[in-house]
Scaffold this motif. Sequence first.
Motif, short mmCIF file in Angstrom:
data_model
loop_
_atom_site.label_atom_id
_atom_site.label_comp_id
_atom_site.label_asym_id
_atom_site.label_seq_id
_atom_site.Cartn_x
_atom_site.Cartn_y
_atom_site.Cartn_z
N MET A 166 36.75 -34.83 -50.51
CA MET A 166 37.45 -36.05 -50.16
C MET A 166 36.75 -36.72 -48.99
O MET A 166 36.31 -36.05 -48.05
CB MET A 166 38.89 -35.68 -49.80
N ALA A 167 36.63 -38.00 -49.03
CA ALA A 167 35.96 -38.75 -47.98
C ALA A 167 36.85 -38.84 -46.73
O ALA A 167 38.07 -38.79 -46.81
CB ALA A 167 35.63 -40.15 -48.48
N ASN A 168 36.21 -38.99 -45.60
CA ASN A 168 36.91 -39.17 -44.34
C ASN A 168 37.22 -40.66 -44.21
O ASN A 168 36.46 -41.43 -43.62
CB ASN A 168 36.06 -38.67 -43.19
N THR A 169 38.35 -41.08 -44.77
CA THR A 169 38.67 -42.50 -44.87
C THR A 169 38.92 -43.14 -43.50
O THR A 169 38.63 -44.32 -43.32
CB THR A 169 39.88 -42.73 -45.80
N GLU A 170 39.45 -42.38 -42.56
CA GLU A 170 39.68 -42.94 -41.23
C GLU A 170 38.36 -43.31 -40.57
O GLU A 170 38.23 -44.36 -39.94
CB GLU A 170 40.45 -41.94 -40.35
N MET A 171 37.37 -42.48 -40.72
CA MET A 171 36.05 -42.75 -40.15
C MET A 171 35.42 -43.96 -40.84
O MET A 171 34.83 -44.82 -40.19
CB MET A 171 35.15 -41.52 -40.29
N ILE A 172 35.56 -44.03 -42.16
CA ILE A 172 35.00 -45.16 -42.91
C ILE A 172 35.66 -46.45 -42.47
O ILE A 172 35.00 -47.46 -42.23
CB ILE A 172 35.16 -44.94 -44.43
N ARG A 173 36.99 -46.43 -42.33
CA ARG A 173 37.72 -47.62 -41.86
C ARG A 173 37.23 -48.07 -40.49
O ARG A 173 37.09 -49.26 -40.23
CB ARG A 173 39.22 -47.36 -41.82
N ALA A 174 36.98 -47.11 -39.60
CA ALA A 174 36.49 -47.44 -38.26
C ALA A 174 35.12 -48.12 -38.33
O ALA A 174 34.89 -49.12 -37.64
CB ALA A 174 36.41 -46.18 -37.40
N TYR A 175 34.23 -47.61 -39.18
CA TYR A 175 32.92 -48.24 -39.33
C TYR A 175 33.05 -49.65 -39.91
O TYR A 175 32.33 -50.57 -39.52
CB TYR A 175 32.00 -47.39 -40.21
N ILE A 176 33.97 -49.83 -40.86
CA ILE A 176 34.19 -51.15 -41.44
C ILE A 176 34.73 -52.11 -40.37
O ILE A 176 34.27 -53.24 -40.24
CB ILE A 176 35.14 -51.07 -42.66
N ALA A 188 30.51 -56.95 -52.59
CA ALA A 188 29.14 -56.43 -52.46
C ALA A 188 28.98 -55.08 -53.16
O ALA A 188 27.91 -54.75 -53.66
CB ALA A 188 28.79 -56.30 -50.98
N MET A 189 30.05 -54.29 -53.19
CA MET A 189 30.01 -52.98 -53.85
C MET A 189 30.25 -53.10 -55.35
O MET A 189 30.18 -52.11 -56.07
CB MET A 189 31.05 -52.03 -53.24
N GLN A 190 30.57 -54.32 -55.81
CA GLN A 190 30.83 -54.60 -57.22
C GLN A 190 32.06 -53.87 -57.74
O GLN A 190 32.08 -53.35 -58.86
CB GLN A 190 29.59 -54.29 -58.07
N ILE A 191 33.10 -53.82 -56.88
CA ILE A 191 34.39 -53.27 -57.27
C ILE A 191 35.47 -54.24 -56.80
O ILE A 191 35.20 -55.13 -55.99
CB ILE A 191 34.65 -51.86 -56.69
N SER A 192 36.68 -54.08 -57.29
CA SER A 192 37.76 -54.96 -56.87
C SER A 192 38.26 -54.55 -55.49
O SER A 192 38.05 -53.43 -55.04
CB SER A 192 38.91 -54.90 -57.88
N THR A 193 38.94 -55.47 -54.83
CA THR A 193 39.54 -55.19 -53.52
C THR A 193 40.58 -54.08 -53.67
O THR A 193 40.69 -53.20 -52.81
CB THR A 193 40.17 -56.46 -52.93
N THR A 194 41.31 -54.10 -54.77
CA THR A 194 42.31 -53.06 -55.03
C THR A 194 41.64 -51.69 -55.15
O THR A 194 42.13 -50.71 -54.57
CB THR A 194 43.10 -53.38 -56.33
N ALA A 195 40.53 -51.63 -55.86
CA ALA A 195 39.82 -50.35 -56.01
C ALA A 195 39.32 -49.86 -54.66
O ALA A 195 39.42 -48.66 -54.35
CB ALA A 195 38.65 -50.52 -56.98
N LEU A 196 38.81 -50.77 -53.82
CA LEU A 196 38.34 -50.38 -52.49
C LEU A 196 39.50 -49.86 -51.65
O LEU A 196 39.38 -48.83 -50.98
CB LEU A 196 37.66 -51.55 -51.79
N ASN A 197 40.64 -50.54 -51.71
CA ASN A 197 41.81 -50.08 -50.96
C ASN A 197 42.27 -48.70 -51.41
O ASN A 197 42.64 -47.86 -50.59
CB ASN A 197 42.96 -51.09 -51.08
N GLN A 198 42.24 -48.44 -52.71
CA GLN A 198 42.62 -47.12 -53.23
C GLN A 198 41.68 -46.04 -52.70
O GLN A 198 42.11 -44.94 -52.37
CB GLN A 198 42.65 -47.12 -54.75
N LYS A 199 40.42 -46.36 -52.61
CA LYS A 199 39.44 -45.40 -52.09
C LYS A 199 39.67 -45.16 -50.59
O LYS A 199 39.59 -44.03 -50.12
CB LYS A 199 38.01 -45.90 -52.35
N LEU A 200 39.96 -46.23 -49.88
CA LEU A 200 40.19 -46.10 -48.43
C LEU A 200 41.52 -45.43 -48.11
O LEU A 200 41.72 -44.92 -47.01
CB LEU A 200 40.10 -47.47 -47.76
N GLN A 201 42.45 -45.41 -49.07
CA GLN A 201 43.71 -44.71 -48.89
C GLN A 201 43.63 -43.27 -49.38
O GLN A 201 44.59 -42.51 -49.24
CB GLN A 201 44.83 -45.45 -49.63
N GLY A 202 42.50 -42.89 -49.97
CA GLY A 202 42.32 -41.53 -50.46
C GLY A 202 42.92 -41.27 -51.82
O GLY A 202 43.00 -40.13 -52.26
#
Length: 122
Positions: A1-11, A24-38
């Motif tokens: 599982m990715a460290n989503t808190e760290m990724i959010r901080a970098y973003i 830019a990642m060629q995914i939907s905003t919803t898909a990105l949010n799901q990834k960032l929520q784990g």
Amino acid sequence: MANTEMIRAYIRDSGYKLQYIARAMQISTTALNQKLQGRTQFKLDEAERLSTMLGLSMTERDACFFDQQNRAERLMQRAQENRRRAEHSDPRAEQGDQAGAAAVRHPVLGTQPGGAQLARRH
């Protein structure tokens, strides 16, 4: 599982908006949010694109996407596989190896299916 808190901080530090990153990642905003929520995992190519976009070093990227938990799980899986292989190995082959024998192939004929020929090491 990715460290989503760290990724959010970098973003956050990058100043990019989530919608821009998703495009830019060629995914939907919803898909990105799901990834960032784990809820879903980043694919390898997505992790690479995001790391490049955020200007992350290899160490930072690994800390975000390939954390210690994943490394520990991979090590445990390898250990289990090695144990399974050891349990299912042919005891005759182990005895031959312990007695100083090595598997050799006949240069022209090769070996018979199902086993190797043994020759003494001198």
